[in-house]
Design an enzyme around this catalytic site. Structure first.
Site, PDB file in Angstrom:
ATOM      1  N   ASP A 191       4.776   1.478   1.081  1.00  0.00           N
ATOM      2  CA  ASP A 191       4.362   0.470   0.172  1.00  0.00           C
ATOM      3  C   ASP A 191       3.833  -0.776   0.774  1.00  0.00           C
ATOM      4  O   ASP A 191       4.391  -1.490   1.663  1.00  0.00           O
ATOM      5  CB  ASP A 191       5.700   0.174  -0.796  1.00  0.00           C
ATOM      6  CG  ASP A 191       5.432  -0.767  -1.660  1.00  0.00           C
ATOM      7  OD1 ASP A 191       4.469  -0.484  -2.616  1.00  0.00           O
ATOM      8  OD2 ASP A 191       6.014  -1.992  -1.656  1.00  0.00           O
ATOM      9  N   GLU A 278      -0.130   4.292  -2.005  1.00  0.00           N
ATOM     10  CA  GLU A 278      -0.720   3.757  -3.132  1.00  0.00           C
ATOM     11  C   GLU A 278      -2.413   3.989  -3.133  1.00  0.00           C
ATOM     12  O   GLU A 278      -2.868   3.666  -2.128  1.00  0.00           O
ATOM     13  CB  GLU A 278      -0.444   2.308  -3.798  1.00  0.00           C
ATOM     14  CG  GLU A 278       0.949   2.381  -3.810  1.00  0.00           C
ATOM     15  CD  GLU A 278       1.418   0.908  -3.830  1.00  0.00           C
ATOM     16  OE1 GLU A 278       1.694   0.246  -4.977  1.00  0.00           O
ATOM     17  OE2 GLU A 278       1.495   0.096  -2.727  1.00  0.00           O
ATOM     18  N   ASP A 361      10.456  -3.508  -2.820  1.00  0.00           N
ATOM     19  CA  ASP A 361       9.396  -2.857  -2.163  1.00  0.00           C
ATOM     20  C   ASP A 361      10.058  -1.349  -1.263  1.00  0.00           C
ATOM     21  O   ASP A 361       9.460  -0.506  -1.275  1.00  0.00           O
ATOM     22  CB  ASP A 361       9.171  -3.698  -1.071  1.00  0.00           C
ATOM     23  CG  ASP A 361       8.215  -4.695  -1.391  1.00  0.00           C
ATOM     24  OD1 ASP A 361       7.593  -4.959  -2.589  1.00  0.00           O
ATOM     25  OD2 ASP A 361       8.471  -5.953  -0.913  1.00  0.00           O
TER      26      ASP A 361
END
Length: 408
Positions: A191, A278, A361
């Site tokens: 992340d 992502e 996170d």
């Protein structure tokens, strides 16, 4: 596996070579602009543009003409590749006109600027690597630094002027890339963020990679250099020195960021078989004025680019999670979706369904890892504590469709 790999070396040309490089850059720019104007004029006159073959024939005549005979004094491959670049620009424009998605603008005339380049081809051993030097067409042997790293079959060389007095050559080679041995760890979720550049988890442990913020940390020096440049008279010797100093600061920022990203992506590829990230869209994210500078400084797009090509080189797998996947909002333990976590100010939250407390996170990294495994056809039933959990139910839980795209 055979791959194309570029090796960047610093060039130290003498006065005559420097003059010839600058003339070649100018000639390549002249050819590009001349034939862009010709193609535009031909289309206005007849409704049909010129083909690459027609412009190539005209280039030969242009070099033979007395008023432009100086074109024959520079590297012929640089001029020919300038025509190819123009042809590519036209093709990219017409391709995106017919397709949906991000558009490419109509080819534009090139201005004289600092960061120019030209490309020359390898043929008949015209490019050679020596000890502390590199042989290039028309230039001959040029002193270099870093040429000892070059390996494989040379395809072409791009000579680039970074700023006045600083030249580099990017040597593209065909090299054999061996697969890495099996990674010590199976899968990771990554992340990315602004405070921490990346939070990496293997499903149990977390590793926080601090964001070095190279641009922000150099902002004071940059502003001072920009102010000095603005006070100089354009075209003067002092203006040139101030411009070079500013360019050096920018170049140092880029080099530091690239070094950080290369080390991080290489360590991830060496350590994990599957890497979940992502599917970021930095261009859209930079529309937020408060975050635009921090996002640009972080270099997320370059991070993903490096991760993907290194994974492809070394036989790893990258799974990119959809930008619509709510990685921060989902409780990793039970799958409950908490819409309040959309607020970026919420850094920790407690799941109202199971009572588990999450770091924003770290929880996102765990969810990204799980989604990456689902995309790879591997079910993940371990929670952050190593215990087994049942699959999430419908409603607020995880949706059943696949949110990830595989990059092999």
């Amino acid at each position: 596996m055979i791959r194309n790999k570029a090796f960047v070396v610093r060039l130290y040309p003498n006065a005559a070579q420097t003059e010839l490089i600058n003339r070649t850059l100018g000639s390549a720019r002249f050819v590009y602009n001349h034939f862009l104007a010709r193609r535009i004029a031909a289309y206005k006159e007849s409704g049909k543009g010129l083909t690459y073959g027609q412009t190539s024939s005209e280039l030969t005549l242009l070099k033979q003409a007395e008023e432009t005979s100086w074109l024959s004094e520079v590297d012929k491959f640089a001029l020919q590749n300038s025509l190819k670049n123009l042809e590519t620009a036209y093709k990219n424009f017409f391709r995106t006109v017919k397709q949906s998605g991000k558009k490419v603008g109509f080819p534009r005339f090139r201005k004289k600027r600092t960061g120019e380049s030209y490309r020359t081809q390898f043929t008949n051993n015209n490019i050679q690597i020596g000890e502390g030097r590199l042989k290039l067409p028309k230039l001959g042997w040029v002193k270099t630094k870093g040429q000892q790293d070059i390996q494989g079959k040379i395809l072409n060389v791009t000579v680039r002027r970074i700023h006045e007095g600083h030249y580099e050559a990017s040597v593209l080679c065909e090299v054999e890339i061996p697969y890495l041995p099996a990674a010590p760890k199976f899968a990771a979720g990554v992340d990315v963020g602004i405070k921490d550049f990346a939070i990496v988890t293997d499903g149990v442990r977390f590793k926080h990679e601090q964001n070095p913020k190279y641009y922000r940390s150099t902002l004071k020096r940059l502003r001072k250099a920009q102010q000095t440049l603005s006070r100089r008279k354009k075209g003067s010797a002092r203006y040139g020195k101030a411009k070079t100093k500013l360019a050096r600061i920018h170049k140092r920022i880029v080099n530091k960021r690239q070094d950080f990203l290369h080390k991080l992506t290489t360590s991830l590829v060496r350590e994990y078989e599957i890497i979940g990230t992502e599917h970021l869209k930095p261009d859209n994210m930079r529309k937020n004025r408060r975050l635009a500078l921090s996002i640009s400084d972080a270099g997320w797009g370059e991070f993903i680019r490096q991760l993907e090509y290194k994974a492809a080189w070394y036989g790893r797998l990258v799974s990119k999670v959809s930008p619509y996947f709510p990685s921060s909002q989902l409780c990793h333990d039970c799958g409950f979706k908490n819409p309040e976590v959309k607020n970026l100010a919420v850094r920790t939250w407690t799941c109202p369904n199971c009572g588990e407390t999450h770091d924003r996170d770290e929880n996102a990294a765990l969810n990204i890892r799980r989604e990456a495994l689902v995309a790879a056809g591997i079910s993940d039933t371990l929670n952050a504590h190593g215990g087994y959990v049942r699959p999430a139910s419908a409603g607020n839980g995880l949706r059943s469709e696949n949110h990830a795209t595989l990059v092999v």
